[in-house]
Motif scaffolding. Structure first.
Motif, PDB file in Angstrom:
ATOM      1  N   GLU A  10       0.836  -1.196   0.000  1.00  0.00           N
ATOM      2  CA  GLU A  10       0.000   0.000   0.000  1.00  0.00           C
ATOM      3  C   GLU A  10       0.877   1.255   0.000  1.00  0.00           C
ATOM      4  O   GLU A  10       1.656   1.451  -0.906  1.00  0.00           O
ATOM      5  CB  GLU A  10      -0.935  -0.038   1.218  1.00  0.00           C
ATOM      6  N   GLU A  11       0.821   2.072   1.024  1.00  0.00           N
ATOM      7  CA  GLU A  11       1.539   3.341   1.092  1.00  0.00           C
ATOM      8  C   GLU A  11       3.026   3.124   1.380  1.00  0.00           C
ATOM      9  O   GLU A  11       3.400   2.298   2.215  1.00  0.00           O
ATOM     10  CB  GLU A  11       0.930   4.211   2.186  1.00  0.00           C
ATOM     11  N   LEU A  12       3.867   3.888   0.693  1.00  0.00           N
ATOM     12  CA  LEU A  12       5.296   3.893   0.989  1.00  0.00           C
ATOM     13  C   LEU A  12       5.520   4.699   2.258  1.00  0.00           C
ATOM     14  O   LEU A  12       5.317   5.913   2.287  1.00  0.00           O
ATOM     15  CB  LEU A  12       6.090   4.494  -0.170  1.00  0.00           C
ATOM     16  N   LEU A  13       5.935   4.034   3.336  1.00  0.00           N
ATOM     17  CA  LEU A  13       6.127   4.684   4.627  1.00  0.00           C
ATOM     18  C   LEU A  13       7.540   5.232   4.808  1.00  0.00           C
ATOM     19  O   LEU A  13       7.742   6.220   5.528  1.00  0.00           O
ATOM     20  CB  LEU A  13       5.836   3.693   5.766  1.00  0.00           C
ATOM     21  N   TYR A  14       8.508   4.584   4.171  1.00  0.00           N
ATOM     22  CA  TYR A  14       9.901   4.960   4.394  1.00  0.00           C
ATOM     23  C   TYR A  14      10.727   4.523   3.194  1.00  0.00           C
ATOM     24  O   TYR A  14      10.536   3.422   2.669  1.00  0.00           O
ATOM     25  CB  TYR A  14      10.418   4.267   5.661  1.00  0.00           C
ATOM     26  N   GLN A  15      11.632   5.384   2.769  1.00  0.00           N
ATOM     27  CA  GLN A  15      12.513   5.060   1.654  1.00  0.00           C
ATOM     28  C   GLN A  15      13.889   5.637   1.932  1.00  0.00           C
ATOM     29  O   GLN A  15      14.017   6.815   2.270  1.00  0.00           O
ATOM     30  CB  GLN A  15      11.961   5.622   0.348  1.00  0.00           C
ATOM     31  N   THR A 223      13.277   0.077   1.883  1.00  0.00           N
ATOM     32  CA  THR A 223      11.929   0.650   1.822  1.00  0.00           C
ATOM     33  C   THR A 223      11.026  -0.085   2.803  1.00  0.00           C
ATOM     34  O   THR A 223      11.226  -1.266   3.094  1.00  0.00           O
ATOM     35  CB  THR A 223      11.309   0.562   0.415  1.00  0.00           C
ATOM     36  N   TYR A 225       6.773  -0.426   3.340  1.00  0.00           N
ATOM     37  CA  TYR A 225       5.426  -0.141   2.853  1.00  0.00           C
ATOM     38  C   TYR A 225       4.403  -0.589   3.887  1.00  0.00           C
ATOM     39  O   TYR A 225       4.608  -1.587   4.588  1.00  0.00           O
ATOM     40  CB  TYR A 225       5.130  -0.905   1.560  1.00  0.00           C
ATOM     41  N   SER A 226       3.289   0.125   3.956  1.00  0.00           N
ATOM     42  CA  SER A 226       2.149  -0.441   4.670  1.00  0.00           C
ATOM     43  C   SER A 226       1.613  -1.592   3.837  1.00  0.00           C
ATOM     44  O   SER A 226       1.777  -1.630   2.608  1.00  0.00           O
ATOM     45  CB  SER A 226       1.069   0.614   4.913  1.00  0.00           C
ATOM     46  N   SER A 228      -1.467  -4.725   3.166  1.00  0.00           N
ATOM     47  CA  SER A 228      -2.798  -5.282   3.375  1.00  0.00           C
ATOM     48  C   SER A 228      -2.790  -6.727   2.898  1.00  0.00           C
ATOM     49  O   SER A 228      -1.888  -7.150   2.170  1.00  0.00           O
ATOM     50  CB  SER A 228      -3.874  -4.471   2.647  1.00  0.00           C
TER      51      SER A 228
END
Length: 233
Positions: A10-15, A223, A225-226, A228
């Protein structure tokens, strides 16, 4: 089973490209290690003599506190063996404290401090080339702590340094108690924690890279990611 059949990124939380010193200026080192970027990627190697045993090993923590239900990915190159690598994840104090809480015991890279200290964590070990049995039969192991519980194991597809090309794309998926690990999209193991047999469920927390001397390895493109899970399963 392919991870694409189970999880959705889902969302990229950290890169973090891990390409120069500024990328790791907030990382926290436990133990003593040399950090450099000779190929525009993070290289780590021990500073202390491997003859010192556990005292020569180290852990390098990403400072970010991550939520549960995440996918962690990074690129890996083995440069010199023997040794082994570990990724810690879902790491917190045993009472839910932040991993760097001043009330927790000081850690210095000695392994006992991480599996029988005052923290909880999962740790996946890969590129295990330390002991004779590890070099003759390569596996990736998942352990759960507090304790030293070996909960899952699978074959390690990465060749020894002489034949390793890299990068090897490492992916760790954690959806609650459901954990899956892949290397170059090959599933190494898939394990579901019942939250009882090996202790309470572990959620959220920090991630960190550990190396055993005298291994030298390089890392890039971290990276998070959230995540699901597909409802059809």
């Amino acid at each position: 089973m392919d991870w694409n059949e189970i999880f959705l990124l889902e969302e990229l939380l950290y890169q973090n490209p891990l390409s120069d010193e500024k990328d790791v200026r907030d990382f926290k080192m436990e133990g003593q290690a040399a950090v450099s970027f000779p190929r525009n990627r993070l290289r780590m190697e021990n500073k202390l003599d491997p003859k010192l045993g556990q005292k020569s090993n180290f852990v390098y923590w990403c400072p970010i506190e991550f939520p549960d239900n995440i996918a962690i990915t990074w690129d890996f190159w083995p440069i010199h063996e023997p040794g082994l690598c570990i990724l810690f994840f879902a790491a917190k104090g045993i009472r839910g404290e932040d991993l760097f809480d001043s009330g927790l015991s000081v850690r210095s890279g000695v392994y006992d401090q991480y599996h029988h200290g005052d923290i909880d964590a999962f740790h996946v070990s890969y590129f295990r080339r330390k002991e004779e049995e590890e070099r003759s039969f390569h596996t990736c192991n998942l352990r759960k702590s507090y304790g030293f519980h070996l909960v899952s194991q699978g074959g390690d597809p990465i060749p020894s340094v002489a034949d390793a090309k890299g990068p090897y794309r490492m992916k760790l998926f954690k959806w609650g108690c459901d954990i899956l690990f892949t290397i170059n999209d090959l599933t190494v193991w898939h394990w579901i924690d019942d939250g009882k047999t090996f202790g309470k469920p572990l959620t959220g927390g920090k991630i960190g890279f550990r190396q055993m001397a005298p291994l030298i390895a390089e890392y890039a493109n971290l990276t998070v990611y959230s995540l699901s899970k597909k409802q059809s399963l």
